[in-house]
Design a protein around this motif. Structure first.
Motif, short mmCIF file in Angstrom:
data_model
loop_
_atom_site.label_atom_id
_atom_site.label_comp_id
_atom_site.label_asym_id
_atom_site.label_seq_id
_atom_site.Cartn_x
_atom_site.Cartn_y
_atom_site.Cartn_z
N PRO A 106 8.30 146.85 -80.55
CA PRO A 106 9.09 145.94 -80.48
C PRO A 106 9.43 145.56 -79.03
O PRO A 106 8.92 146.10 -78.12
N PRO A 107 9.94 144.27 -78.87
CA PRO A 107 9.88 143.67 -77.38
C PRO A 107 10.51 144.77 -76.44
O PRO A 107 10.07 144.78 -75.26
N TYR A 108 11.42 145.46 -76.82
CA TYR A 108 12.38 146.04 -75.54
C TYR A 108 11.26 147.52 -75.36
O TYR A 108 11.38 148.03 -74.26
N LEU A 109 10.40 147.68 -76.00
CA LEU A 109 9.24 148.68 -75.50
C LEU A 109 8.36 148.35 -74.51
O LEU A 109 7.73 149.07 -73.78
N LEU A 110 8.18 147.07 -74.51
CA LEU A 110 7.18 146.46 -73.83
C LEU A 110 7.89 146.25 -72.12
O LEU A 110 7.26 145.76 -71.33
N ARG A 111 9.37 146.44 -72.09
CA ARG A 111 9.96 146.10 -70.87
C ARG A 111 9.97 147.47 -70.09
O ARG A 111 9.74 148.51 -70.60
N PRO A 112 9.96 147.12 -68.62
CA PRO A 112 10.02 148.52 -67.82
C PRO A 112 11.14 149.17 -68.22
O PRO A 112 12.27 148.77 -68.34
N PRO A 113 11.03 150.54 -67.74
CA PRO A 113 12.42 151.54 -68.15
C PRO A 113 13.42 151.04 -66.93
O PRO A 113 12.97 150.58 -65.91
N ILE A 114 14.59 151.24 -67.11
CA ILE A 114 15.46 151.00 -66.22
C ILE A 114 16.53 152.39 -65.93
O ILE A 114 16.48 153.35 -66.83
N SER A 115 16.79 152.47 -64.91
CA SER A 115 17.94 153.58 -64.43
C SER A 115 19.06 153.05 -64.26
O SER A 115 19.27 152.00 -63.72
N ILE A 116 20.03 153.71 -64.70
CA ILE A 116 21.55 153.25 -64.56
C ILE A 116 22.27 154.29 -63.68
O ILE A 116 22.33 155.49 -63.97
N LEU A 117 22.79 153.88 -62.47
CA LEU A 117 23.50 154.49 -61.37
C LEU A 117 25.08 154.29 -61.94
O LEU A 117 25.63 153.25 -62.05
#
Length: 66
Positions: free
Chosen positions: A4-15
Motif C-alpha cells: 500500500p502507498p502509505y507503507l512506502l512513505r518514510p515513518p514520521i514522529s509526532i511530538l
C-alpha cells in the motif's frame, strides 16, 4: 502484490507539547506539562538543525489511521 502507498512513505514522529507558558510555581499541578516559550523555541531550533521539519495535519492524511 505491491505494498500500500502509505507503507512506502518514510515513518514520521509526532511530538506533542501540552502548554507553552511561564512555568507555574514549584509543586503546582501539571507543572511538568508546561514548557517556557524560550525553551520551546530552543527545542524547535535544535530539531530544525537536526533535519526535522514540521508538517500540517493535512500532510498526514496519506498515513493510515489507527
Amino acid at each position: 502484490m505491491s505494498e500500500p502507498p502509505y507503507l512506502l512513505r518514510p515513518p514520521i514522529s509526532i511530538l506533542s507539547y501540552h502548554h507553552t507558558d511561564a512555568l507555574p510555581p514549584r509543586g503546582a499541578l501539571h507543572r511538568g506539562l508546561v514548557v517556557p516559550p524560550q525553551q520551546f523555541e530552543r527545542q524547535l531550533r535544535t530539531l530544525r538543525s537536526l533535519g526535522w521539519r514540521g508538517v500540517s495535519v493535512r500532510h498526514l492524511e496519506p498515513y493510515p489511521r489507527r
